[in-house]
Design a protein around this motif. Sequence first.
Motif, mmCIF file in Angstrom:
data_model
loop_
_atom_site.group_PDB
_atom_site.id
_atom_site.type_symbol
_atom_site.label_atom_id
_atom_site.label_comp_id
_atom_site.label_asym_id
_atom_site.label_seq_id
_atom_site.Cartn_x
_atom_site.Cartn_y
_atom_site.Cartn_z
ATOM 1 N N LEU A 106 0.819 -1.210 0.000
ATOM 2 C CA LEU A 106 0.000 0.000 0.000
ATOM 3 C C LEU A 106 0.854 1.262 0.000
ATOM 4 C CD1 LEU A 106 -2.794 -1.101 2.496
ATOM 5 C CD2 LEU A 106 -2.959 -0.907 0.000
ATOM 6 N N GLU A 107 1.961 1.206 0.747
ATOM 7 C CA GLU A 107 2.847 2.370 0.823
ATOM 8 C C GLU A 107 3.558 2.634 -0.505
ATOM 9 O OE1 GLU A 107 3.841 4.571 3.306
ATOM 10 O OE2 GLU A 107 2.208 3.867 4.567
ATOM 11 N N LEU A 108 3.919 1.576 -1.214
ATOM 12 C CA LEU A 108 4.767 1.734 -2.392
ATOM 13 C C LEU A 108 4.015 1.729 -3.717
ATOM 14 C CD1 LEU A 108 7.693 -0.506 -1.132
ATOM 15 C CD2 LEU A 108 7.574 1.988 -1.150
ATOM 16 N N ALA A 109 2.744 1.366 -3.716
ATOM 17 C CA ALA A 109 1.955 1.331 -4.954
ATOM 18 C C ALA A 109 1.944 2.674 -5.704
ATOM 19 C CB ALA A 109 0.537 0.856 -4.670
ATOM 20 N N PRO A 110 1.837 3.809 -5.017
ATOM 21 C CA PRO A 110 1.840 5.072 -5.759
ATOM 22 C C PRO A 110 3.131 5.323 -6.551
ATOM 23 C CG PRO A 110 1.029 5.420 -3.532
ATOM 24 C CD PRO A 110 1.572 4.021 -3.595
ATOM 25 N N TYR A 111 4.207 4.629 -6.192
ATOM 26 C CA TYR A 111 5.485 4.767 -6.898
ATOM 27 C C TYR A 111 5.652 3.681 -7.964
ATOM 28 C CZ TYR A 111 6.331 7.659 -2.827
ATOM 29 O OH TYR A 111 6.222 8.608 -1.838
ATOM 30 N N ASN A 112 4.567 2.931 -8.216
ATOM 31 C CA ASN A 112 4.576 1.816 -9.167
ATOM 32 C C ASN A 112 5.587 0.735 -8.765
ATOM 33 O OD1 ASN A 112 3.386 0.579 -11.357
ATOM 34 N ND2 ASN A 112 4.955 1.291 -12.770
ATOM 35 N N ILE A 113 5.751 0.566 -7.467
ATOM 36 C CA ILE A 113 6.611 -0.491 -6.940
ATOM 37 C C ILE A 113 5.695 -1.587 -6.414
ATOM 38 C CG2 ILE A 113 8.301 -1.130 -5.174
ATOM 39 C CD1 ILE A 113 9.287 1.811 -5.305
ATOM 40 N N ARG A 114 5.874 -2.788 -6.947
ATOM 41 C CA ARG A 114 5.045 -3.920 -6.552
ATOM 42 C C ARG A 114 5.725 -4.678 -5.416
ATOM 43 N NH1 ARG A 114 5.220 -7.416 -10.915
ATOM 44 N NH2 ARG A 114 6.902 -6.225 -11.799
ATOM 45 N N VAL A 115 4.934 -5.095 -4.442
ATOM 46 C CA VAL A 115 5.444 -5.856 -3.306
ATOM 47 C C VAL A 115 4.581 -7.097 -3.134
ATOM 48 C CG1 VAL A 115 5.940 -5.848 -0.834
ATOM 49 C CG2 VAL A 115 6.221 -3.746 -2.164
ATOM 50 N N ASN A 116 5.197 -8.234 -3.251
ATOM 51 C CA ASN A 116 4.521 -9.506 -3.041
ATOM 52 C C ASN A 116 5.419 -10.349 -2.153
ATOM 53 O OD1 ASN A 116 2.167 -9.368 -4.949
ATOM 54 N ND2 ASN A 116 3.828 -8.949 -6.375
ATOM 55 N N SER A 117 4.868 -11.384 -1.592
ATOM 56 C CA SER A 117 5.721 -12.283 -0.813
ATOM 57 C C SER A 117 5.594 -13.692 -1.357
ATOM 58 C CB SER A 117 5.336 -12.254 0.672
ATOM 59 O OG SER A 117 4.043 -12.761 0.858
ATOM 60 N N VAL A 118 6.691 -14.407 -1.259
ATOM 61 C CA VAL A 118 6.725 -15.805 -1.659
ATOM 62 C C VAL A 118 7.024 -16.604 -0.405
ATOM 63 C CG1 VAL A 118 7.897 -17.546 -3.059
ATOM 64 C CG2 VAL A 118 7.474 -15.258 -3.994
ATOM 65 N N HIS A 119 6.130 -17.503 -0.067
ATOM 66 C CA HIS A 119 6.280 -18.346 1.113
ATOM 67 C C HIS A 119 6.594 -19.749 0.628
ATOM 68 C CE1 HIS A 119 4.388 -15.165 3.520
ATOM 69 N NE2 HIS A 119 3.627 -14.998 2.456
ATOM 70 N N SER A 120 7.808 -20.161 0.884
ATOM 71 C CA SER A 120 8.176 -21.508 0.436
ATOM 72 C C SER A 120 8.055 -22.484 1.593
ATOM 73 C CB SER A 120 9.610 -21.520 -0.097
ATOM 74 O OG SER A 120 10.528 -21.329 0.954
#
Length: 167
Positions: free
Chosen positions: A89-103
Amino acid sequence: MALYFTDVFSGSADWIVTDPHAQGTIVKASQGTGYVNPKYEYQYSLAKTNGRLLGLYHYAGGNDPVAEATYFLDHIRGKVGEAVLAAALELAPYNIRVNSVHSGVVETPMIKQNDNSDEVKAFAKTIPLQRIAKPEDVSQMVAFLASDEADYSTGSEFIVDGGLTAK
């Protein structure tokens, strides 16, 4: 855009958790298979209340990696996902995507270091796909998420555990 995070543990003062220069706080939650930071819930809550991006970590104690990962997840389970959602939510306005990968458990040199192959094989039988993940199983997911094909994915959790979570 650079982000400044503080890394806190049980001996950290409150002012470090709420450092006004920091956008985020990473809290040590556990270590090995017998230690939980007695202040981690408080420190996490304090950071969250102060609007920080959030993270939790486990300090590896050099024991059985499966047991350590299980120990860590057992103690933070209710918080999985909060950190990623806050950052997304914080970085979306900068077009930065944040996802997590749980292995799940991944076949790495660390998993083989304690001559625990019988334990690893027994654990693999509990996984719906009946095997431990290979590093490329996880890296392929990460590569996809970093690609243009996933340019509309943010704030999401991707699980690469052979179906263990769905069990």
